[in-house]
Scaffold this motif. Structure first.
Motif, PDB file in Angstrom:
ATOM      1  N   ALA A   1       0.685  -1.416   0.225  1.00 34.77           N
ATOM      2  CA  ALA A   1       0.435  -0.035   0.069  1.00 34.77           C
ATOM      3  C   ALA A   1       1.421   1.210  -0.211  1.00 34.77           C
ATOM      4  O   ALA A   1       1.580   0.980   0.822  1.00 34.77           O
ATOM      5  CB  ALA A   1      -0.696  -0.266   1.312  1.00 34.77           C
ATOM      6  N   ALA A   2       0.481   1.885  -0.527  1.00 42.15           N
ATOM      7  CA  ALA A   2       1.237   3.730  -0.094  1.00 42.15           C
ATOM      8  C   ALA A   2      -0.438   4.450   0.572  1.00 42.15           C
ATOM      9  O   ALA A   2      -1.534   4.495   0.529  1.00 42.15           O
ATOM     10  CB  ALA A   2       1.226   3.955  -1.684  1.00 42.15           C
ATOM     11  N   GLY A   3       0.528   5.482   0.707  1.00 41.91           N
ATOM     12  CA  GLY A   3      -0.302   6.920   1.188  1.00 41.91           C
ATOM     13  C   GLY A   3       0.130   7.594   1.878  1.00 41.91           C
ATOM     14  O   GLY A   3       1.169   7.854   1.761  1.00 41.91           O
TER      15      GLY A   3
ATOM     16  N   ASP B   1      -7.706   8.782  -7.985  1.00 44.90           N
ATOM     17  CA  ASP B   1      -5.891   9.655  -6.838  1.00 44.90           C
ATOM     18  C   ASP B   1      -5.568   9.256  -6.081  1.00 44.90           C
ATOM     19  O   ASP B   1      -4.186   9.131  -5.875  1.00 44.90           O
ATOM     20  CB  ASP B   1      -6.790  10.812  -7.465  1.00 44.90           C
ATOM     21  CG  ASP B   1      -6.505  11.513  -9.423  1.00 44.90           C
ATOM     22  OD1 ASP B   1      -6.170  10.857  -9.792  1.00 44.90           O
ATOM     23  OD2 ASP B   1      -7.470  11.757  -9.442  1.00 44.90           O
ATOM     24  N   ALA B   2      -7.183   8.970  -5.595  1.00 47.54           N
ATOM     25  CA  ALA B   2      -6.461   8.719  -3.749  1.00 47.54           C
ATOM     26  C   ALA B   2      -7.839   7.684  -3.040  1.00 47.54           C
ATOM     27  O   ALA B   2      -8.812   7.897  -3.697  1.00 47.54           O
ATOM     28  CB  ALA B   2      -5.891   9.548  -2.765  1.00 47.54           C
TER      29      ALA B   2
ATOM     30  N   SER C   1      -4.299  -0.152  -5.850  1.00 46.29           N
ATOM     31  CA  SER C   1      -4.267   0.778  -7.142  1.00 46.29           C
ATOM     32  C   SER C   1      -4.601   1.921  -6.980  1.00 46.29           C
ATOM     33  O   SER C   1      -3.867   2.865  -8.102  1.00 46.29           O
ATOM     34  CB  SER C   1      -5.892   0.371  -7.480  1.00 46.29           C
ATOM     35  OG  SER C   1      -7.314   0.469  -6.274  1.00 46.29           O
ATOM     36  N   THR C   2      -4.187   2.373  -5.505  1.00 43.78           N
ATOM     37  CA  THR C   2      -3.582   3.458  -5.491  1.00 43.78           C
ATOM     38  C   THR C   2      -3.596   3.946  -4.406  1.00 43.78           C
ATOM     39  O   THR C   2      -3.612   3.162  -3.515  1.00 43.78           O
ATOM     40  CB  THR C   2      -5.508   4.856  -6.129  1.00 43.78           C
ATOM     41  OG1 THR C   2      -4.928   6.127  -6.447  1.00 43.78           O
ATOM     42  CG2 THR C   2      -5.907   4.129  -5.166  1.00 43.78           C
ATOM     43  N   SER C   3      -3.146   5.549  -3.945  1.00 47.83           N
ATOM     44  CA  SER C   3      -2.554   5.629  -2.637  1.00 47.83           C
ATOM     45  C   SER C   3      -4.007   5.411  -1.868  1.00 47.83           C
ATOM     46  O   SER C   3      -5.012   5.634  -2.008  1.00 47.83           O
ATOM     47  CB  SER C   3      -2.288   6.423  -2.654  1.00 47.83           C
ATOM     48  OG  SER C   3      -2.249   7.823  -2.930  1.00 47.83           O
ATOM     49  N   VAL C   4      -3.792   5.765  -0.167  1.00 47.91           N
ATOM     50  CA  VAL C   4      -4.866   5.324   0.707  1.00 47.91           C
ATOM     51  C   VAL C   4      -4.647   6.154   1.565  1.00 47.91           C
ATOM     52  O   VAL C   4      -3.265   7.027   1.838  1.00 47.91           O
ATOM     53  CB  VAL C   4      -5.502   4.702   1.360  1.00 47.91           C
ATOM     54  CG1 VAL C   4      -5.272   3.084   0.123  1.00 47.91           C
ATOM     55  CG2 VAL C   4      -3.748   3.956   1.926  1.00 47.91           C
ATOM     56  N   VAL C   5      -5.546   6.922   2.392  1.00 48.11           N
ATOM     57  CA  VAL C   5      -5.643   7.559   3.462  1.00 48.11           C
ATOM     58  C   VAL C   5      -6.629   6.920   3.995  1.00 48.11           C
ATOM     59  O   VAL C   5      -7.581   7.094   4.593  1.00 48.11           O
ATOM     60  CB  VAL C   5      -6.542   9.286   3.255  1.00 48.11           C
ATOM     61  CG1 VAL C   5      -6.272  10.433   4.576  1.00 48.11           C
ATOM     62  CG2 VAL C   5      -5.476  10.404   1.594  1.00 48.11           C
TER      63      VAL C   5
END
Lengths: 200, 445
Positions: free
Chosen positions: B49-51, B173-174, B212-216
C-alpha cells in the motif's frame, strides 16, 4: 419470559386439582363437553411432555411468525436499499397475526400428548381457555400494531416525526406478543387439566 | 447549495460468501468454537500500500514473511509495469515483518508504480510482491479535477465484494479508508490485533484496492472496541491497537507526537483533506470531542484554506441525527459534545466557507444531506456518509430523508467523489458490488 412460562406451567402441573371443582363457566359449547365429574389429574410425566411440546410449539410459531413478518420489510429493503416504514408496519401486523393464529390453532393440540387410559382432556376447552387468558394481550397487541402503523404513516410523510409512535408500537407489540404467548400457554394448560376426565 | 441527483435501482443480494460465512459462524458458535485464527497466505500477505501522498513524497508499506534476507522497493515513474532497470530503494523489515518506506523526491501529479522484492544473500530476487500504483498529489496552486474513493465499515466475516469492486478501478487518484476498516473488537494483545488486521487485509479485495492507488487511512472505534474512549481504555491495549493500526496502514508519523493521527493532506488548490482523529483525543469530562489543539487546527485550517474544496474526513457523522431511533447512538456522536459541535459549525458558517464537505461513515448507511436543519448552525453545510463496505446495513426501520437529508441507502457500497474545482461541484457516485452506480448526485457546496 419463556423460562418463566415453563416454571409457571410446571408449578401449575404440581398443584392438586380440587375434587369438587365446579363446572367451567360459559360458554355452552364448553360445558357440553365437560362432564360434572371431577377432573382427573394427568400423570406428571405426560403433563411435562405436553408442557414441553406446548412451549416448543409456541417458540416455533414465534419463529415462523417472526420470519413471516420480517419477509415484507426485507422485500422492501431489497427493492429500495432502504427500509419503508409502512412495509415494517405491515410486517409487524402480519407477524403478530400469524403468532396469534398459529398459537391459537396449534398449542392446545399439544395437550393430546397428556391423554392416556386414565383420562382425556378437551382440546376445545383448552383452546377456549387459552384464548380467554390471552385475548387481552392479543387486543393490546392490536392496539400497539395500530400505533406503529400510525407512526409509520407519519414517518413516511415526515421523517423523524413518527418515530416515537413507532417505538411505542414496536415495544408494545413485542411485550403484548410475549404476554400473549405466556398467558395462552397457561390457559391451554389450565383448560386441559380442568377438562380432563376418565374416558367413557 | 445546488444539487442534481439521479437514482436507479440496483440488485442486491446476500452473497454466497456471506451466507457460508454466516453458516460457519453459526456452526462454530453451536460447537463452542472460537474465531479461526489468522494464517498468512503468502510472503506478502497484505499486499502492499501507498499512503498520504504529497506532491513529492509517499509512504509505502507492506508485510513480509518470506525467506529473503533483505527487502527493497522498486519504483518507476509512469503508469506502466515497473521497469527492470527501475531504481531500487532499501527497505527495512521490522519486527513482525512490517515494512514502511518513505519515498521523497517525486514529481507532483504523477503516477508511479512500485513493488517489493526480497533478495537472498547473493542478491538474487527470491520473492516479489504484486505491483502497486499511486499518484502524487498536485503541486501547490494546481487546480485540476480529482477523483477520490471512500469506504468504511468492512468486517472480515462479511462480503468484501464492494471493496473488490473499488479495487478494479484504475482512475481513482486516492482512496479514503474512513475507519472501521478492521473489526478488532475482542483483541487484547498486539498479536491479536495483528491477526484481526490480517483477516481483513489478507484478502484479494483489499490487496487489489490498496494496490490500485494511494490511501488515506483513519481509524474509528472498531479498530479497538465498540465506542471506545481513551479515558476508560487500558493504556497497554491502546498502545497495541495504535501500533497495529500504524503497522498495517501507510501513513506519516510525527516523531514529536507519535500518537497524533490528525493531519492535513493537500492536492494543490483543488482540495485540502482534513484527516480527523475523533477517537483517541476525546475527553468526555471536559466536553471535548476533539482535543482543543485539534479543534483549533481544524477551524483555522478550514477557514483559511484556499482550496476549492475542504474535505473533512470525519468518521462518526456530525449531522443532527437526533430522532428517537438514533437516540441510543447519540452518545457516541458529535451531538453528545454540543459546545464543540456548535463552535466548529458556527465558525465555518461565519467564515462563509465554500466547498466544505463533511465525509463520514460509521452508521452502516450511505446518506447525503445537510449537517443541521435549516436555520441552525451547519444548516447549509454538506455531509455525505459512505459505506458500509462490508457490513450489515443499518437496521433502523426508517432512514433519513427530506428536507434535511436528500437520500439514504443501506446497501454495501463504495463511494466516488468526483471533484470539479472549476465549477465548484462535487459529484458523489455510490457503487455496488458490481461497480454499478446506484446513486449519483452533484452538489455545489
Amino acid at each position: 419470559m419463556y423460562v418463566a412460562a415453563v416454571l409457571l406451567l410446571l408449578a401449575a402441573a404440581d398443584a392438586p386439582v380440587a375434587l369438587d371443582s365446579p363446572p367451567l363457566p360459559s360458554p355452552a359449547a364448553t360445558t357440553l363437553q365437560v362432564s360434572q365429574a371431577a377432573p382427573v389429574p394427568a400423570p406428571r410425566g405426560r403433563l411435562a411432555l405436553a408442557h414441553t411440546a406446548a412451549i416448543g410449539t409456541t417458540l416455533a410459531t414465534a419463529v415462523v411468525a417472526g420470519l413471516s413478518g420480517w419477509f415484507i420489510p426485507g422485500m422492501c429493503f431489497e427493492a429500495q436499499g432502504r427500509p419503508d416504514p409502512l412495509c415494517g408496519a405491515l410486517g409487524l401486523a402480519l407477524g403478530a397475526a400469524m403468532q396469534v393464529g398459529l398459537a391459537f390453532l396449534l398449542v392446545p393440540e399439544t395437550y393430546r400428548l397428556a391423554d392416556d387410559e386414565t383420562g382425556r382432556g378437551s382440546i376445545t376447552t383448552s383452546r377456549f381457555t387459552a384464548w380467554r387468558w390471552g385475548r387481552w394481550a392479543a387486543l393490546a397487541g392490536l392496539v400497539f400494531v395500530s400505533t406503529y402503523l400510525v407512526g409509520a404513516s407519519v414517518e413516511k410523510a415526515n421523517y423523524g416525526k413518527g418515530q416515537t409512535a413507532m417505538l411505542v408500537g414496536a415495544i408494545g407489540t413485542l411485550g403484548s406478543w410475549i404476554t400473549f404467548d405466556v398467558t395462552q400457554l397457561m390457559g391451554a394448560s389450565t383448560g386441559y387439566k380442568e377438562s380432563r376426565r376418565v374416558p367413557p | 447549495m445546488k444539487k442534481r441527483h439521479h437514482s436507479r435501482r440496483a440488485r442486491t443480494s446476500v452473497s454466497r460468501r456471506a451466507f457460508v460465512a454466516g453458516l460457519s459462524a453459526l456452526g462454530a458458535g453451536a460447537l463452542g468454537c472460537g474465531e479461526s485464527r489468522y494464517v498468512p497466505t503468502s510472503p506478502f500477505p497484505i499486499g502492499l500500500a501507498a499512503g498520504d501522498a504529497t506532491p513529492d513524497s509517499v509512504v509505502l508499506a507492506t508485510r513480509y514473511l518470506g525467506a529473503g534476507r533483505a527487502l527493497r522497493v522498486a519504483l518507476s515513474e509512469g503508469d506502466y509495469p515497473v521497469a527492470a532497470g527501475a531504481p531500487r530503494l532499501p527497505a527495512v523489515v521490522g519486527e513482525g515483518g512490517y515494512v514502511r518506506v518513505s519515498v521523497d523526491g517525486l514529481a507532483p501529479a504523477t503516477w508511479y508504480r512500485y513493488l517489493f522484492e526480497a533478495v537472498a544473500d547473493d542478491g538474487a530476487v527470491v520473492e516479489t510482491s504484486l505491483e502497486g500504483r499511486f499518484r502524487t498529489a498536485f503541486a501547490a496552486g494546481t487546480v485540476a479535477p480529482l477523483k477520490l474513493g471512500a469506504v468504511c465499515c468492512t468486517k472480515h466475516s462479511h462480503d468484501f465484494a464492494a471493496v473488490g469492486a473499488a479495487g478494479r478501478r484504475s482512475d481513482l487518484d486516492a482512496f479514503i479508508l474512513l475507519g472501521d476498516v478492521c473489526y478488532a473488537d475482542g483483541a487484547t494483545t498486539h498479536e491479536e490485533f495483528r491477526e484481526h488486521w490480517g483477516l481483513t487485509l489478507d484478502t484479494p479485495e483489499y490487496r487489489a484496492l490498496r494496490a490500485s492507488t494511494s490511501v488515506v487511512a483513519l481509524w474509528d472505534d472498531h479498530e479497538i472496541r465498540n465506542n471506545w474512549e481513551r479515558a476508560t481504555l487500558d493504556p497497554q491495549l491502546f498502545a497495541a491497537a495504535l501500533a497495529s493500526f500504524k503497522e498495517h496502514q501507510p501513513m506519516r508519523s510525527d516523531a514529536a507526537a507519535p500518537e497524533r493521527l490528525w493531519r492535513k493532506l493537500s492536492w494543490g488548490k483543488t482540495v485540502d483533506l482534513f484527516v480527523l482523529d475523533s477517537r483517541s483525543e476525546r475527553d468526555r469530562a471536559h466536553g471535548h470531542y476533539l482535543s482543543p489543539e485539534q479543534l483549533d487546527w481544524l477551524i483555522q485550517g478550514v477557514t483559511k484554506s484556499e482550496a476549492a474544496f475542504k474535505l473533512i474526513l470525519n468518521t462518526v457523522p456530525i449531522g443532527s441525527f437526533d430522532t428517537p431511533f438514533f437516540g441510543p447512538f447519540g452518545d457516541d456522536m458529535w451531538l453528545a459534545y454540543p459546545d464543540q459541535r456548535r463552535q466548529v459549525l458556527e465558525a465555518f458558517d461565519q467564515a462563509g466557507t465554500r466547498g466544505l464537505v463533511w465525509l463520514s461513515g460509521d452508521f452502516h448507511l450511505a446518506c447525503i444531506g445537510r449537517v443541521s436543519k435549516a436555520g441552525e448552525p451547519g444548516g447549509t453545510q454538506l455531509e455525505a456518509l459512505v459505506g458500509p463496505g462490508a457490513q450489515a446495513p443499518n437496521s433502523l426501520p426508517s432512514y433519513p430523508s427530506g428536507p434535511q437529508w436528500d437520500w439514504a441507502n443501506g446497501r454495501n457500497n463504495w463511494t466516488e467523489l468526483d471533484l470539479d474545482p472549476v465549477k465548484g461541484e462535487v459529484t458523489f457516485r455510490y457503487f455496488d458490488r458490481d461497480n454499478r452506480a446506484f446513486h449519483v448526485a452533484t452538489y455545489r457546496p
